[in-house]
Design a protein around this motif. Structure first.
Motif, PDB file in Angstrom:
ATOM      1  N   GLU A 229       9.630   3.488 -11.375  1.00 20.95           N
ATOM      2  CA  GLU A 229       8.357   3.042 -12.088  1.00 20.95           C
ATOM      3  C   GLU A 229       7.697   1.844 -11.534  1.00 20.95           C
ATOM      4  O   GLU A 229       6.719   1.600 -11.326  1.00 20.95           O
ATOM      5  N   ALA A 230       8.785   0.795 -11.443  1.00 18.92           N
ATOM      6  CA  ALA A 230       8.325  -0.371 -10.449  1.00 18.92           C
ATOM      7  C   ALA A 230       7.850   0.036  -9.103  1.00 18.92           C
ATOM      8  O   ALA A 230       6.873  -0.690  -8.852  1.00 18.92           O
ATOM      9  N   LEU A 231       8.216   0.778  -8.515  1.00 18.41           N
ATOM     10  CA  LEU A 231       7.920   1.138  -6.928  1.00 18.41           C
ATOM     11  C   LEU A 231       6.560   1.686  -7.071  1.00 18.41           C
ATOM     12  O   LEU A 231       5.403   1.031  -6.209  1.00 18.41           O
ATOM     13  N   GLU A 232       6.474   2.497  -8.109  1.00 15.32           N
ATOM     14  CA  GLU A 232       5.216   3.054  -8.268  1.00 15.32           C
ATOM     15  C   GLU A 232       3.963   1.847  -8.616  1.00 15.32           C
ATOM     16  O   GLU A 232       2.798   1.812  -8.144  1.00 15.32           O
ATOM     17  N   ALA A 233       4.264   1.124  -9.501  1.00 15.21           N
ATOM     18  CA  ALA A 233       3.375  -0.012  -9.681  1.00 15.21           C
ATOM     19  C   ALA A 233       2.921  -0.909  -8.635  1.00 15.21           C
ATOM     20  O   ALA A 233       1.787  -1.215  -8.738  1.00 15.21           O
ATOM     21  N   VAL A 234       4.091  -1.086  -7.832  1.00 16.71           N
ATOM     22  CA  VAL A 234       3.744  -2.196  -6.796  1.00 16.71           C
ATOM     23  C   VAL A 234       3.025  -1.522  -5.724  1.00 16.71           C
ATOM     24  O   VAL A 234       1.862  -1.986  -5.154  1.00 16.71           O
ATOM     25  N   LEU A 235       3.400  -0.208  -5.271  1.00 18.01           N
ATOM     26  CA  LEU A 235       2.349   0.612  -4.388  1.00 18.01           C
ATOM     27  C   LEU A 235       1.157   0.702  -4.884  1.00 18.01           C
ATOM     28  O   LEU A 235       0.224   0.830  -4.033  1.00 18.01           O
ATOM     29  N   SER A 236       0.921   1.099  -6.335  1.00 17.48           N
ATOM     30  CA  SER A 236      -0.505   1.241  -6.860  1.00 17.48           C
ATOM     31  C   SER A 236      -1.182  -0.091  -6.510  1.00 17.48           C
ATOM     32  O   SER A 236      -2.318   0.103  -6.193  1.00 17.48           O
ATOM     33  N   ALA A 237      -0.588  -1.303  -6.872  1.00 20.73           N
ATOM     34  CA  ALA A 237      -1.207  -2.490  -6.661  1.00 20.73           C
ATOM     35  C   ALA A 237      -1.569  -2.828  -5.137  1.00 20.73           C
ATOM     36  O   ALA A 237      -2.911  -3.443  -4.737  1.00 20.73           O
ATOM     37  N   VAL A 238      -0.770  -2.321  -3.971  1.00 23.87           N
ATOM     38  CA  VAL A 238      -0.862  -2.557  -2.884  1.00 23.87           C
ATOM     39  C   VAL A 238      -2.195  -1.675  -2.278  1.00 23.87           C
ATOM     40  O   VAL A 238      -3.124  -1.986  -1.606  1.00 23.87           O
ATOM     41  N   GLU A 239      -2.347  -0.471  -2.859  1.00 30.82           N
ATOM     42  CA  GLU A 239      -3.429   0.489  -2.358  1.00 30.82           C
ATOM     43  C   GLU A 239      -4.834   0.310  -2.986  1.00 30.82           C
ATOM     44  O   GLU A 239      -5.685   0.789  -2.686  1.00 30.82           O
TER      45      GLU A 239
ATOM     46  N   GLY B 225      15.270   5.923   1.398  1.00 30.77           N
ATOM     47  CA  GLY B 225      14.484   5.255   2.311  1.00 30.77           C
ATOM     48  C   GLY B 225      12.950   5.632   1.910  1.00 30.77           C
ATOM     49  O   GLY B 225      12.916   6.838   1.746  1.00 30.77           O
ATOM     50  N   LEU B 226      12.160   4.487   1.991  1.00 30.62           N
ATOM     51  CA  LEU B 226      10.687   5.164   1.828  1.00 30.62           C
ATOM     52  C   LEU B 226       9.884   4.522   3.062  1.00 30.62           C
ATOM     53  O   LEU B 226      10.008   3.073   3.216  1.00 30.62           O
ATOM     54  N   GLU B 227       9.273   5.216   4.046  1.00 35.47           N
ATOM     55  CA  GLU B 227       8.484   4.900   5.087  1.00 35.47           C
ATOM     56  C   GLU B 227       7.096   4.530   4.793  1.00 35.47           C
ATOM     57  O   GLU B 227       6.581   5.351   4.227  1.00 35.47           O
ATOM     58  N   LEU B 228       6.649   3.399   5.267  1.00 38.12           N
ATOM     59  CA  LEU B 228       5.313   3.113   4.970  1.00 38.12           C
ATOM     60  C   LEU B 228       4.506   3.164   6.140  1.00 38.12           C
ATOM     61  O   LEU B 228       4.973   3.029   7.413  1.00 38.12           O
ATOM     62  N   GLY B 229       3.189   3.608   6.474  1.00 39.23           N
ATOM     63  CA  GLY B 229       2.367   3.664   7.377  1.00 39.23           C
ATOM     64  C   GLY B 229       0.724   3.366   7.158  1.00 39.23           C
ATOM     65  O   GLY B 229       0.492   2.959   5.865  1.00 39.23           O
TER      66      GLY B 229
ATOM     67  N   ARG C 269       9.675  11.166  -4.414  1.00 37.97           N
ATOM     68  CA  ARG C 269       9.095  12.061  -3.514  1.00 37.97           C
ATOM     69  C   ARG C 269       7.663  12.299  -3.671  1.00 37.97           C
ATOM     70  O   ARG C 269       6.710  12.041  -2.877  1.00 37.97           O
ATOM     71  N   PRO C 270       7.047  12.371  -4.981  1.00 38.51           N
ATOM     72  CA  PRO C 270       5.658  12.565  -5.137  1.00 38.51           C
ATOM     73  C   PRO C 270       4.823  11.117  -4.827  1.00 38.51           C
ATOM     74  O   PRO C 270       3.681  11.444  -4.681  1.00 38.51           O
ATOM     75  N   LEU C 271       5.550   9.997  -4.472  1.00 33.72           N
ATOM     76  CA  LEU C 271       4.816   8.944  -3.992  1.00 33.72           C
ATOM     77  C   LEU C 271       4.060   9.169  -2.841  1.00 33.72           C
ATOM     78  O   LEU C 271       3.159   8.586  -2.517  1.00 33.72           O
ATOM     79  N   ALA C 272       4.577  10.026  -2.005  1.00 34.28           N
ATOM     80  CA  ALA C 272       4.265  10.273  -0.630  1.00 34.28           C
ATOM     81  C   ALA C 272       2.826  11.201  -0.604  1.00 34.28           C
ATOM     82  O   ALA C 272       1.755  11.086   0.122  1.00 34.28           O
ATOM     83  N   GLU C 273       2.486  11.775  -1.723  1.00 35.67           N
ATOM     84  CA  GLU C 273       1.562  12.524  -1.897  1.00 35.67           C
ATOM     85  C   GLU C 273       0.250  11.613  -2.739  1.00 35.67           C
ATOM     86  O   GLU C 273      -0.877  11.852  -2.225  1.00 35.67           O
ATOM     87  N   ARG C 274       0.788  10.729  -3.502  1.00 37.71           N
ATOM     88  CA  ARG C 274      -0.213  10.056  -4.085  1.00 37.71           C
ATOM     89  C   ARG C 274      -0.737   8.767  -3.352  1.00 37.71           C
ATOM     90  O   ARG C 274      -1.668   8.438  -3.887  1.00 37.71           O
ATOM     91  N   PHE C 275       0.302   8.016  -2.554  1.00 38.74           N
ATOM     92  CA  PHE C 275      -0.243   6.992  -1.867  1.00 38.74           C
ATOM     93  C   PHE C 275      -0.286   7.060  -0.543  1.00 38.74           C
ATOM     94  O   PHE C 275       0.593   7.687   0.433  1.00 38.74           O
TER      95      PHE C 275
END
Length: 475
Positions: free
Chosen positions: A443-453, A373-377, A353-359
């Motif tokens: 952890e892997a999801l956070e790493a990938v999202l960090s790279a995307v952003e 589920g994780l929704e992207l925008g 859930r904290p990923l929605a605040e960070r990214f």
């Protein structure tokens, strides 16, 4: 451009008389066989995404490829493998059953194991349900529900929800709320009408004419992982009862513990007229499904000896299917998997859930139990937003693949995009998944999202455009 499709050595196949040797003799040829004899467009999708591995073994939450690399399977066969792959208890029970030479499928006769499976399912279900039709799949269970709804009420209209997924056979497709599955297959079953998910006012209006046989709805929509709003299912039950329509809850993917309750409907205290089941009931071994119904619905359909065979399924209730179902229910109970799904689901939400605040690109994290589920925008920054729009112009929903592909390639984690043209990443972990693997996924999801952003966006934009170009060529 034409695709070269290899042929198989048919004479050699006839010379081999055991499955292990046959499989070994064709090691490395799975994709070639698929492209020659099965769905070659699916093969092209796998090649485009880089998911075209040769899988050789399954163990619990893992798929192992021909190079010996393990992948964490958070796809779980659309939820079939809730117990993980090749669960030892279920496997042992089926070995025993095979060795006993059971009198399966007498047809003009009844089966002890089928009766015991129906009995156990009814015991675990809400009090409103006390009979079962045994089937071979989720779509068969839905077909059964549609038929029984019309037979029991004498009405013809069926209501279903936009985005709802209930199967791909004709009746089920007629109540499928996703146009990409319906396109080119019409005309479909008449009298089926879509309404918005979660909208009680729309349901009340649709019921006003008094000619609705049933309303079918998922407690958590598989397409997009949309959880029913608080009060929605209870309100739907009340409205259906007032209108004389039957409430059908589709638990094909959400049932058998996935949501942290045996049936997801228990979160809202609903007592429906029918419930559809399948997927995890198989233990990943033998296709099996069930429609649970009230005795009133059942008796209104099978209303005389002449009508005793008006509906059924050739393989529904076979001893091997019923045995797999019973063994799966035993394993779920013995290992406390319903409670485990609740606890691990809470952990997964706490981790993600904290990923929605960070990214910026994460719009929402949602789900219930181990259905996540994780929704992207689109991000707000103009440069990043242009990248998003450029990728999405190639193919709507493609941006989500910029997360699922690196998860697979770089972290060896298999996830899925939760619907056509949806930027929602979905995970259906086995209920047996070790806690440390959920943490690794987060952890892997956070790493990938960090790279995307980050300003590595150019790399991911290039990947997205490359995927888009390859997809265009494949089409």
């Amino acid at each position: 451009m034409a695709t070269s499709v290899p042929r198989t050595d048919k004479p050699r196949n006839r010379e081999i008389n055991d499955l292990a040797t046959l499989r070994s003799a064709h090691a490395g040829h799975a994709l070639g066989l698929n492209q020659r004899y099965l769905n070659r467009q699916l093969g092209r999708v796998l090649q485009t995404l880089g998911f075209d591995r040769e899988w050789v073994r399954g163990e619990g939450p893992y798929l192992i490829d021909s190079a010996g690399q393990s992948y964490l399977d958070l796809y779980a066969g659309y939820g079939v493998f809730s117990l993980g792959r090749n669960h030892p208890f279920v496997k042992a029970q089926l070995h025993q059953l095979l060795d006993s030479d059971p009198p399966s499928l007498p047809q003009l006769g009844v089966s002890t194991l089928a009766g015991l499976l129906a009995k156990r399912l009814v015991e675990l279900a809400p009090a409103s349900l006390d009979a079962a039709v045994l089937t071979s799949s989720g779509t068969e269970s839905v077909e059964s529900a549609l038929k029984l709804a019309r037979a029991a009420t004498g009405r013809s209209r069926i209501l279903y929800c936009e985005r709802g997924f209930h199967g791909l056979t004709y009746g089920s497709l007629s109540v499928n709320g996703n146009e990409e599955f319906r396109e080119h297959f019409g005309p479909l079953l008449p009298g089926c009408e879509a309404i918005p998910f979660g909208d009680l006012d729309a349901l009340a209006i649709a019921l006003e004419q008094g000619d609705v046989a049933g309303f079918i709805v998922e407690p958590i929509q598989g397409k997009g992982v949309y959880v029913a709003p608080e009060g929605y299912l209870a309100g739907a039950q009340r409205l259906c009862r007032q209108a004389g329509a039957l409430l059908i809850i589709d638990e094909v993917q959400t049932g058998l513990g996935r949501s942290g309750r045996f049936l997801a409907l228990e979160h809202w205290g609903v007592e429906p007229d029918m419930v559809t089941l399948s997927k995890a009931l198989s233990g990943g071994y033998v296709p099996v499904g069930a429609l649970l119904a009230s005795r009133a619905v059942f008796d209104a359909t099978f209303s005389s000896m002449e009508r005793s065979v008006v509906h059924g399924s050739t393989f529904g209730g076979g001893d091997f299917a019923a045995g797999a179902g019973l063994a799966s229910l035993m394993a779920i109970e013995q290992e406390g998997l319903v409670e485990r799904a609740r606890e691990l689901g809470d952990l997964l939400m706490d981790l993600t859930r904290p990923l929605a605040e960070r990214f910026e690109v994460v719009r929402e994290v949602r789900g219930l139990g181990l259905m996540w589920g994780l929704e992207l925008g689109p991000p707000s920054g103009p440069a990043a937003r242009r990248v998003w729009e450029q990728v999405e112009r190639r193919q709507p929903g493609l941006f989500a693949q910029l997360v699922t592909v690196p998860l697979f390639r770089e972290h060896h984690i298999l996830t899925q995009v939760a619907g056509h043209h949806m930027n929602v990443i979905k995970a259906l972990p086995p209920l047996t998944i070790p806690e440390h693997e959920l943490r690794r996924f987060a952890e892997a999801l956070e790493a990938v999202l960090s790279a995307v952003e980050s300003r590595l966006l150019r790399r991911y934009a290039s990947l997205g455009l490359g995927l888009g170009r390859r997809a265009a060529r494949a089409r």
